[in-house]
Design an enzyme around this catalytic site. Sequence first.
Site, short mmCIF file in Angstrom:
data_model
loop_
_atom_site.label_atom_id
_atom_site.label_comp_id
_atom_site.label_asym_id
_atom_site.label_seq_id
_atom_site.Cartn_x
_atom_site.Cartn_y
_atom_site.Cartn_z
N GLU A 136 0.87 -1.19 0.00
CA GLU A 136 0.00 0.00 0.00
C GLU A 136 0.89 1.22 0.00
O GLU A 136 1.89 1.27 0.73
CB GLU A 136 -0.88 -0.02 1.27
CG GLU A 136 -1.63 1.27 1.50
CD GLU A 136 -2.47 1.26 2.79
OE1 GLU A 136 -2.89 0.18 3.25
OE2 GLU A 136 -2.68 2.36 3.34
N GLU A 141 -2.25 11.69 3.28
CA GLU A 141 -3.08 11.18 4.37
C GLU A 141 -2.87 12.02 5.62
O GLU A 141 -1.77 12.49 5.88
CB GLU A 141 -2.72 9.73 4.69
CG GLU A 141 -3.60 9.13 5.76
CD GLU A 141 -3.39 7.63 5.94
OE1 GLU A 141 -2.25 7.18 5.83
OE2 GLU A 141 -4.39 6.94 6.19
#
Length: 326
Positions: A136, A141
Amino acid sequence: MIYCICHLALWSIFVTSVSANKFVLSSSLVGHQFFDAFTWETFDDPTHGAVVYTGLEDAKKLNLTYATHNSFVMRADDKTVLASDAVGRRSIRITSLATYEDSITVIDLKHMPSGCATWPAFWTFSRDSDWPAGGEIDIIEGANTQTENWSTLHTLPGCNMTQKRHQTGTTISTVCDVNVNFNQGCQTQFNTPKSYGMGFNAVGGGWYAMKRTYRDGVWVWFWARDDPTVPEEIRLGKSLLKPNPSAWGTPGARFPPDECNFKKFFDAHQIVFDLTFCGDLAGNLYASSGCGADIQACRDFVLNNPSSFSEAYWDIKSLRVYTPKP
Ligand SMILES: *[C@@H]1O[C@H](CO)[C@@H](O)[C@H](O)[C@H]1NC(C)=O
Ligand SMILES: *[C@@H]1O[C@H](CO)[C@@H](O)[C@H](O)[C@H]1NC(C)=O
Ligand SMILES: CC(=O)N[C@H]1CO[C@H](CO)[C@@H](O)[C@@H]1O
């Protein structure tokens, strides 16, 4: 004459060796084109957020997603007060139909979700392997009102990053294994002002570029809208302008292959945008973010204060993906 021929021969060797690293436009999405390129997910949030991911039909009907000729918007419901037993606030999670291996992904982003309880992410992960197999890559974020801007990799055990790397950001953690430190991943925090949340939105956003190759790992660059050093091919986004990452300067975040075999831990990735509330990240950081007492207070805030989510939206100008020239 002899000189000229030698010169040409050398030049062609040079061009041949460089072309292996040349990237050309593979996909370019603007406005309504996003609707055909992504799936609107409706599953329960695997990160335990106080959210209801809304399918495309409903999202269009409720105006949680819409497009113009130069903008594509995904937002949280900022109108409805919810019952105390509601699962959560309506929002969006979309996954690209296309997958990419070696590639450069460039987003021109005007606005990102911000505010207490929000946890937005722009990231990529494997379609064909069971997470965390296939890896990932989190490009953007963060959570709540924090000013941190993080890029992170998450993998199976055995992929590490060196502490010192060729990046302008700060190394936060070096072990990418999801089993270590509650799935923190190997993480870099950007040092560029305006790269996340309210600061990002105040200048009209900017550009993120993520390059990944099996051979050399992952780079993430960021330029704010008012950054005069943004490369022309990023700023103009014209399909004829080829990306030239070697001229983009030191990336904000760099994940080199020194202690990680990228071919082993990463495979073809789909692109995801989501916006959840509270949950494993924003919920657990709610108090330290100065937003409220705890994860329960976060949930109450989400259910009861729709108007506090008026800034909880993505507004994307374009998303372009470049792949190696065949
Ligand atoms: C959806 O929301 C946007 C932004 O507030 C607005 O401009 C647009 O008119 C709305 N569309 C519909 C169908 O309500
Ligand atoms: C990664 O780092 C951890 C913690 O320092 C260490 O235990 C592990 O052996 C390292 N793995 C590799 C593949 O370097
Ligand atoms: C806009 C923003 O939040 N920038 C932050 C990114 O991270 C650096 C390093 O911690 C902060 O100093 C910036 O304020």
